[in-house]
Design a protein around this motif. Structure first.
Motif, PDB file in Angstrom:
ATOM      1  N   VAL A  34      -5.307   2.865  -4.500  1.00  0.00           N
ATOM      2  CA  VAL A  34      -4.118   2.410  -3.778  1.00  0.00           C
ATOM      3  C   VAL A  34      -3.802   0.985  -4.214  1.00  0.00           C
ATOM      4  O   VAL A  34      -4.634   0.090  -4.092  1.00  0.00           O
ATOM      5  CB  VAL A  34      -4.332   2.467  -2.253  1.00  0.00           C
ATOM      6  CG1 VAL A  34      -3.125   1.882  -1.529  1.00  0.00           C
ATOM      7  CG2 VAL A  34      -4.563   3.909  -1.806  1.00  0.00           C
ATOM      8  N   LEU A  35      -2.607   0.784  -4.726  1.00  0.00           N
ATOM      9  CA  LEU A  35      -2.181  -0.521  -5.205  1.00  0.00           C
ATOM     10  C   LEU A  35      -1.641  -1.330  -4.027  1.00  0.00           C
ATOM     11  O   LEU A  35      -0.835  -0.836  -3.243  1.00  0.00           O
ATOM     12  CB  LEU A  35      -1.074  -0.309  -6.248  1.00  0.00           C
ATOM     13  CG  LEU A  35      -0.790  -1.438  -7.225  1.00  0.00           C
ATOM     14  CD1 LEU A  35      -2.008  -1.730  -8.089  1.00  0.00           C
ATOM     15  CD2 LEU A  35       0.393  -1.089  -8.116  1.00  0.00           C
ATOM     16  N   TYR A  84       0.792  -1.222   0.000  1.00  0.00           N
ATOM     17  CA  TYR A  84       0.000   0.000   0.000  1.00  0.00           C
ATOM     18  C   TYR A  84       0.834   1.286   0.000  1.00  0.00           C
ATOM     19  O   TYR A  84       0.447   2.294   0.591  1.00  0.00           O
ATOM     20  CB  TYR A  84      -0.976  -0.023   1.178  1.00  0.00           C
ATOM     21  CG  TYR A  84      -1.907  -1.204   1.080  1.00  0.00           C
ATOM     22  CD1 TYR A  84      -2.896  -1.235   0.095  1.00  0.00           C
ATOM     23  CD2 TYR A  84      -1.782  -2.313   1.912  1.00  0.00           C
ATOM     24  CE1 TYR A  84      -3.741  -2.345  -0.045  1.00  0.00           C
ATOM     25  CE2 TYR A  84      -2.617  -3.420   1.774  1.00  0.00           C
ATOM     26  CZ  TYR A  84      -3.596  -3.416   0.796  1.00  0.00           C
ATOM     27  OH  TYR A  84      -4.403  -4.499   0.643  1.00  0.00           O
ATOM     28  N   LYS A 113      -7.562   5.473  -1.110  1.00  0.00           N
ATOM     29  CA  LYS A 113      -8.009   4.111  -0.808  1.00  0.00           C
ATOM     30  C   LYS A 113      -9.493   3.963  -1.169  1.00  0.00           C
ATOM     31  O   LYS A 113      -9.911   2.992  -1.793  1.00  0.00           O
ATOM     32  CB  LYS A 113      -7.791   3.827   0.680  1.00  0.00           C
ATOM     33  CG  LYS A 113      -8.244   2.444   1.130  1.00  0.00           C
ATOM     34  CD  LYS A 113      -7.358   1.348   0.582  1.00  0.00           C
ATOM     35  CE  LYS A 113      -7.958  -0.036   0.792  1.00  0.00           C
ATOM     36  NZ  LYS A 113      -7.295  -1.063   0.006  1.00  0.00           N
ATOM     37  N   GLN A 114     -10.273   4.940  -0.784  1.00  0.00           N
ATOM     38  CA  GLN A 114     -11.714   4.884  -1.041  1.00  0.00           C
ATOM     39  C   GLN A 114     -12.026   4.837  -2.531  1.00  0.00           C
ATOM     40  O   GLN A 114     -12.998   4.208  -2.957  1.00  0.00           O
ATOM     41  CB  GLN A 114     -12.377   6.125  -0.426  1.00  0.00           C
ATOM     42  CG  GLN A 114     -13.864   6.150  -0.578  1.00  0.00           C
ATOM     43  CD  GLN A 114     -14.432   7.456  -0.062  1.00  0.00           C
ATOM     44  OE1 GLN A 114     -14.249   8.500  -0.646  1.00  0.00           O
ATOM     45  NE2 GLN A 114     -15.116   7.381   1.056  1.00  0.00           N
ATOM     46  N   LYS A 115     -11.242   5.525  -3.317  1.00  0.00           N
ATOM     47  CA  LYS A 115     -11.499   5.560  -4.752  1.00  0.00           C
ATOM     48  C   LYS A 115     -10.878   4.369  -5.476  1.00  0.00           C
ATOM     49  O   LYS A 115     -10.894   4.318  -6.710  1.00  0.00           O
ATOM     50  CB  LYS A 115     -10.953   6.871  -5.344  1.00  0.00           C
ATOM     51  CG  LYS A 115     -11.538   8.140  -4.735  1.00  0.00           C
ATOM     52  CD  LYS A 115     -13.053   8.153  -4.749  1.00  0.00           C
ATOM     53  CE  LYS A 115     -13.593   9.476  -4.219  1.00  0.00           C
ATOM     54  NZ  LYS A 115     -15.036   9.384  -3.910  1.00  0.00           N
ATOM     55  N   GLY A 116     -10.281   3.463  -4.743  1.00  0.00           N
ATOM     56  CA  GLY A 116      -9.668   2.296  -5.380  1.00  0.00           C
ATOM     57  C   GLY A 116      -8.328   2.613  -6.005  1.00  0.00           C
ATOM     58  O   GLY A 116      -7.860   1.889  -6.886  1.00  0.00           O
ATOM     59  N   ASP A 159      -5.300  13.378   5.099  1.00  0.00           N
ATOM     60  CA  ASP A 159      -6.073  12.165   4.779  1.00  0.00           C
ATOM     61  C   ASP A 159      -6.204  11.897   3.288  1.00  0.00           C
ATOM     62  O   ASP A 159      -7.078  11.117   2.875  1.00  0.00           O
ATOM     63  CB  ASP A 159      -7.483  12.254   5.390  1.00  0.00           C
ATOM     64  CG  ASP A 159      -7.482  11.925   6.871  1.00  0.00           C
ATOM     65  OD1 ASP A 159      -6.443  11.491   7.384  1.00  0.00           O
ATOM     66  OD2 ASP A 159      -8.544  12.084   7.503  1.00  0.00           O
ATOM     67  N   ASN A 169      -4.512  10.051   1.511  1.00  0.00           N
ATOM     68  CA  ASN A 169      -4.338   8.617   1.259  1.00  0.00           C
ATOM     69  C   ASN A 169      -5.597   7.807   1.559  1.00  0.00           C
ATOM     70  O   ASN A 169      -5.863   6.800   0.925  1.00  0.00           O
ATOM     71  CB  ASN A 169      -3.132   8.067   2.038  1.00  0.00           C
ATOM     72  CG  ASN A 169      -3.245   8.308   3.529  1.00  0.00           C
ATOM     73  OD1 ASN A 169      -3.990   9.195   3.977  1.00  0.00           O
ATOM     74  ND2 ASN A 169      -2.509   7.543   4.313  1.00  0.00           N
ATOM     75  N   ARG A 170      -6.396   8.272   2.519  1.00  0.00           N
ATOM     76  CA  ARG A 170      -7.645   7.539   2.795  1.00  0.00           C
ATOM     77  C   ARG A 170      -8.618   7.710   1.624  1.00  0.00           C
ATOM     78  O   ARG A 170      -9.367   6.799   1.273  1.00  0.00           O
ATOM     79  CB  ARG A 170      -8.331   8.051   4.075  1.00  0.00           C
ATOM     80  CG  ARG A 170      -7.592   7.636   5.341  1.00  0.00           C
ATOM     81  CD  ARG A 170      -8.524   7.571   6.544  1.00  0.00           C
ATOM     82  NE  ARG A 170      -7.720   7.444   7.763  1.00  0.00           N
ATOM     83  CZ  ARG A 170      -8.180   7.055   8.940  1.00  0.00           C
ATOM     84  NH1 ARG A 170      -9.451   6.777   9.106  1.00  0.00           N
ATOM     85  NH2 ARG A 170      -7.390   6.971   9.987  1.00  0.00           N
ATOM     86  N   ILE A 171      -8.612   8.881   1.061  1.00  0.00           N
ATOM     87  CA  ILE A 171      -9.517   9.099  -0.078  1.00  0.00           C
ATOM     88  C   ILE A 171      -9.025   8.316  -1.290  1.00  0.00           C
ATOM     89  O   ILE A 171      -9.816   7.737  -2.040  1.00  0.00           O
ATOM     90  CB  ILE A 171      -9.666  10.603  -0.353  1.00  0.00           C
ATOM     91  CG1 ILE A 171     -10.299  11.269   0.869  1.00  0.00           C
ATOM     92  CG2 ILE A 171     -10.525  10.849  -1.597  1.00  0.00           C
ATOM     93  CD1 ILE A 171     -10.535  12.760   0.751  1.00  0.00           C
TER      94      ILE A 171
END
Lengths: 340, 340, 340, 340
Positions: free
Chosen positions: A232-233, A31, A227-230, A221, A223-225
């Motif tokens: 993050v590899l 991640y 993650k939410q949008k798909g 945050d 990085n959280r967004i």
């Protein structure tokens, strides 16, 4: 095979590929928390001269645009774009799917100008309208043009006047920065943009884009967004390894230069043969207008695919792109095909 | 280095990597319209025995889940998941960001059962509630367990009774299908699921997942919704090349078998030394409970990272994963570390 | 007081208000499940001649538009509107906030025409674009014009050709149906539209709109989506009581006629005095262009508020609306003010 | 007719209705920019003792919740609610439709407590999770209980510790503030909440709620987001007129007191006859448990509708509500029906 259909037809530059191969069997944390990603981010921060920038690596362009815009705007805020902008047309409504209006601005050549911004702001004057809060510009534009330093400075000032963020889509930033008449440099970007992305996919990596966030208010945050949008590899280091290979030295700009140099040969030959262009040709992406007889010849040589549009008078316009993997041989062959 | 932290720490299986390298300089059309992607889709359709399935390749798991669920549900429809499900916890609200509620169902072991569905349906009885319309199950579950054929058949029947779609997240499908006690086969999936995805990232490719859509009603314009969610790779053939390498032969299941075989050795050794598990260990992902003294030993050997949770009585639970790249040496070393 | 600022300045027609007062102390079930709502729906179904229509009562216009469009479209689908359409400009991005692009079509007069639709469909030709799936038309338009039966038939046929839904915003339907040159009738609407709404707020009720769904595919669970969008009133019977008062007899069209009749006097006087209009004046909403001297006079008489726009040549355009509560005295006074 | 089904069965208190009737023929500007709305806002600011509060009037409860939460949270932020909270269950996914997760917290009695918040925060510890950013509490709760001043102070402190907003749904705030054992006052709310709403629909107006925003960071452009969510009434003054009638004097609390007083008689009689309750009865909303024989008797008397749930042992639980329009006669009749 002569391939000018796009600049993402082949894989990665050998140096990038080699970096992936040589690190393949290493185990790293996931991640984007790995060392390669950290090093790539450091290299990018150094290159753009902004030690405080937040750098995030994503997989693809539409994903990047929707993540940046979706993360930044409040629900009623909108982004202004030239109506030819990627976010307006070729993203299947990705920005609207995050809840935000894209305000389409008609332009003559695909470039947004300060007067366009004034016009939009004047119209969106009360609480019945969305609030424009960001401009989206591509550099290169989708029409193959560049924004130079003075043009970006004028946009930046206009945006400051109206309280707008500046977001630059740099899918083809390597070519914009190495275009022969453009004085823009990496180190200019942090003061001209709130956020921009350095395109990888069309500039020599296998896949990936690097988001550079300058404006502090956009950092929390993020990085959280992602993650939410798909965005993050899991094996995030794949992106780190590639961008590190690009930015530890000067490979990124070298590849942009290569694209522009070969394109310049095409431009000279096309213009020299008396053909015109839809927009002034200057970068690795050009839009010549050929008689249908030439189009037929190109088609038979396998150059055309389906990307041309009849424009009347027995002529058709098409898009040609050079890429990091385009060879001198391809250029020479093409020039032969269009010679009168 | 002993690495059991996760099953996505290393890159791609050599055969997959070699396929990427050998095709690197080819130019192909973009966005998954290339021949490699077509061939990968054909190979997958053949493997699952469903000639009419629509197959799409995406880049990552969260992206896949949000695209499938977002594409399928109407605005007021919700998806039911065990509360340990990936969509409930580890996706930063990705599903809700597409507008849909995820109904969290408490379970004893991470597996959803027909009675859970009945209970949800009874509660959501009028127009003030969301309408449950899909179940989301992971196979492997996030607790490392499998659904076998009979269990899936019972869920399928219960879902048919209530008009619910079945969506299976197969991030670790290779391991689920090769788990020694599981009778489930690839060819069973089309009649048990409306849509499922075959995980690549955790099963031997560099990155990528393969969505298999069985239910005709979900097929129209799925690719436009993928585009909208940022899930279409410009160089789409990168995914095609990898999945073709996996599915032209039996590599996918071979790698799953490898994971399970090595994990079985860990399980025997851990149980043989008298340690317990949070959930019954059966797959490549196990959750042993060790005394803190053992934890310390593992930590010193660099095995633990930060992934353990104290559970009282001087003990801690941790997750261990074997992967396609785990070696016999790593297993042997680990076993030595935990021996009493 | 001369009030032509808008057609929602006053409360409800006395018959409607009386119905609210006389039922005030009754206790009924909530959320539109009451008898008054059922009777109103029946009366509306009878009036439009469509026994199978689903009728739902909502509170306000933007709410209605976002609920209808949001309930109907799949995530990648977009709605086409004249760029003057209410959904384009005055709803603060309400449609985009449901995830859908509104495709703005420039028009000469605020009316969408079949050729506009062809042009949009030709442009949105591949999976990189949103899929246009619905047209949004207002009748009256925001420019005060009407669509007659032939025009709507032509739009309907064009939409059928392209697989598009027709959604008519009837915020001012009472005025559209009673406009003297318009041959359109209530009973024509079900075959011309998939869904439309009968505006109440601007046509004599205190507040409320009536959605009429003709297309069966739009009916399932519409009430749940209304609930989700906040469009279900706890005391739903308030809307039922009002629409019943409107549609048990002919009050709705009588009030529309009243608006048009008084507006016609304004139109004659304005044109008779040699003034021009921004768009051909025909309904209760007209856009005269006055010299600034007249504007000043109107302003001093308290007619103008802030709703005028300088158009050059020492002139300004303004919007004038008559409403169900406009009196002959107001019209007479206004005419005196603009007489040369 | 004995009506205890809910507290929104009848219309408006006569004083409120009279205010609507007497202002009906006035013409005012729209969208809440009128004088009545300004006066109502002033009266509310005075009542809660917060001169800087932003006050907005909306039409209904679900609309209010989705607008407040949707306007405040960034995309990855979530709201914490007791799992019995209105936003969890009875809003058809309205909050999720704005893109945000609602974190359901099991509670014994429908009240959220500081320890619940700690538990949620501990779980949502890294970037794979949504970020909890707000608590949603109802006062009265959906179980008919109140939060008193000390309880709210403890929640406020816990929220400050974790950087969480406090949002109080006051659909039944009139009853919460006049509950005999509750020391909470209007003037306590501004320091206990970042934002709250004063419910009108269930407390004596025809329809409408009043949002009070205390936290400055939530104020900018709130009205544009209201517009976007369809929460702005064209004839906004209807809401202004009603809330002015309520808050110019003490009508609001008087009606809450009336509800509680009559409910207290029911509670005494039910308890006096030896029946139990699902939750401690204290407000206008109580949940007695009766033998099925009593249920049958109530049903025959027309009291029951469909709102009861068998709880075993030959008993059923039901919800009873008193409202501003409940009469002493209704209470007396009911008590007779349940007397042994």
């Amino acid at each position: 095979m002569i391939f000018f259909k796009n600049d993402y037809g082949s894989g990665a530059h050998p140096k990038v590929l080699e970096a992936l191969v040589s690190t393949n069997m290493e185990n790293t944390v996931g991640y984007g928390m790995d060392e390669y990603t950290a090093q790539a981010a450091d290299a990018i921060r150094a290159k753009v001269g902004c030690p405080d920038a937040a750098v995030y690596l994503t997989m693809a362009g539409t994903q990047t645009n929707l993540t940046v815009i979706g993360a930044t705007l409040r629900p009623h805020e909108a982004v202004i774009s030239a109506e030819t902008g990627h976010v307006c047309v070729h993203e299947a409504g990705a920005i609207e799917a995050t809840g935000h209006k894209v305000i389409h601005v008609p332009t003559e050549d695909g470039k947004l100008r300060p007067a366009d911004i004034d016009k939009v702001m004047k119209q969106h004057c009360n609480a019945h309208w969305v609030r424009p809060k960001m401009i989206y510009i591509s550099n290169l534009t989708e029409t193959g043009l560049t924004y130079n330093k003075a043009e970006l400075k004028a946009l930046r000032e206009k945006c400051d006047e109206h309280g707008l963020y500046v977001f630059m889509d740099g899918a083809r930033l390597a070519m914009a920065l190495t275009q022969k008449d453009n004085d823009l440099k990496f180190t200019d970007l942090p003061e001209l943009c709130d956020v921009f992305y350095i395109g990888g996919t069309k500039c020599g990596v296998l896949f990936g884009e690097a988001i550079v966030i300058v404006n502090d208010s956009m950092k929390p945050d993020f990085n959280r967004i992602m993650k939410q949008k798909g965005a993050v590899l899991a094996k995030g280091r794949l992106l780190g390894v590639q961008f590190k290979a690009m930015f530890d030295g000067d490979l990124y700009l070298e590849l942009g230069q290569h694209c522009n140099d070969l394109a310049q040969q095409l431009i000279s030959a096309i213009a020299g043969n008396g053909y015109e262009f839809m927009w002034p040709p200057c970068s690795n992406m050009i839009f010549p207008i050929f008689p249908l007889s030439v189009v037929k010849k190109l088609d038979e040589a396998g150059v055309l695919y389906d990307d041309f549009e009849e424009v009347g008078d027995g002529k058709a316009a098409m898009r040609l792109c050079t890429s990091w993997s385009t060879t001198q041989e391809e250029v020479d062959e093409f020039i032969k095909l269009i010679e009168k």
